[in-house]
Design an enzyme around this catalytic site. Structure first.
Site, PDB file in Angstrom:
ATOM      1  N   HIS A 274       7.862  -7.847  -6.815  1.00 11.50           N
ATOM      2  CA  HIS A 274       8.106  -9.260  -6.532  1.00 11.50           C
ATOM      3  C   HIS A 274       9.578  -9.582  -6.811  1.00 11.50           C
ATOM      4  CE1 HIS A 274       3.989 -10.811  -5.977  1.00 11.50           C
ATOM      5  NE2 HIS A 274       3.635  -9.825  -6.783  1.00 11.50           N
TER       6      HIS A 274
ATOM      7  N   GLU B 102      11.090 -12.300  -6.294  1.00 10.46           N
ATOM      8  CA  GLU B 102      11.183 -13.671  -6.805  1.00 10.46           C
ATOM      9  C   GLU B 102      10.864 -13.758  -8.294  1.00 10.46           C
ATOM     10  OE1 GLU B 102       6.826 -13.286  -5.803  1.00 10.46           O
ATOM     11  OE2 GLU B 102       8.730 -12.469  -5.080  1.00 10.46           O
TER      12      GLU B 102
ATOM     13  N   CYS C 178       4.945  -7.466  -1.800  1.00 12.42           N
ATOM     14  CA  CYS C 178       3.710  -7.121  -2.519  1.00 12.42           C
ATOM     15  C   CYS C 178       2.581  -6.854  -1.517  1.00 12.42           C
ATOM     16  CB  CYS C 178       3.352  -8.207  -3.527  1.00 12.42           C
ATOM     17  SG  CYS C 178       2.106  -7.656  -4.733  1.00 12.42           S
TER      18      CYS C 178
END
Length: 202
Positions: A183, A185, A82
């Site tokens: 992202h 995650e 990001c």
């Protein structure tokens, strides 16, 4: 097993990044100092927030020079996520300041695209032909949150593009450096698959 070093410079979702790597079975720690970064073999540079503040924190702590040593001299692997990806570039319109300069190109604000800003939510990526093995598959969905986008100067640095009013570069690479605007995650099975494949490259 390789240990993943997640850089904490005061502006990152450190906990969620570490948790997903640990969930996948990898050893992961947080690094704060330039000395720790210089010794790291696999470095993750996350980031959420303002570009100018982020690069200011990095420079104040000497992390920029430590990353240069790790990437260029030690040949450590670096993954930017990001804002961490945007910091890899030469310059950003956010704060009108220079970045780390690892990847040639600039970061621009979404303007007059006829869509809500920030770009927030799930979106697909279109892969460069030689990049398909590191990503889940065509049309997999990844989670984005950003008001600025990166644009590479050279085609060979582009791993993937995404469309949101305009086409922007959502994954980039140069030698031992990779950056993703999304992202991983927060991207469920698609993000986990990307991180597994990234680690298998080690």
């Amino acid at each position: 097993m390789s240990v993943i070093s997640v850089v904490d410079y005061g502006m990152g979702n450190i906990g969620s990044v570490k948790n997903i790597f640990k969930y996948l079975g990898y050893k992961c720690n947080t690094v704060y100092t330039k000395e720790e970064i210089q010794e790291a073999g696999i470095i993750v540079l996350p980031g959420v927030g303002n570009f100018r503040k982020a690069i200011g924190n990095i420079q104040k702590a000497g992390i920029d020079k430590a990353l240069e040593y790790a990437v260029y001299e030690k040949k450590s692997r670096l993954l930017g996520i990001c804002l961490g990806m945007q910091l890899l570039f030469d310059y950003s319109e956010e704060g009108e300041c220079r970045g780390l300069g690892f990847i040639k190109g600039n970061v621009y604000r979404f303007n007059n695209i006829g869509l809500n800003i920030p770009h927030m939510g799930w979106n697909t990526i279109s892969l460069s032909e030689d990049m398909k093995e590191i990503f889940y598959k065509e049309n997999a969905r990844y989670y984005f949150v950003h008001s600025y986008y990166a644009e590479c100067k050279y085609k060979e640095n582009i791993m993937a593009t995404t469309e949101y009013g305009i086409k922007f570069h959502s994954a980039v690479k140069k030698d031992n450096i990779i950056g993703v605007q999304f992202h991983p995650e927060k991207s469920n099975i698609y993000g986990m698959d990307f991180l597994r494949k990234y680690m298998e490259m080690a």
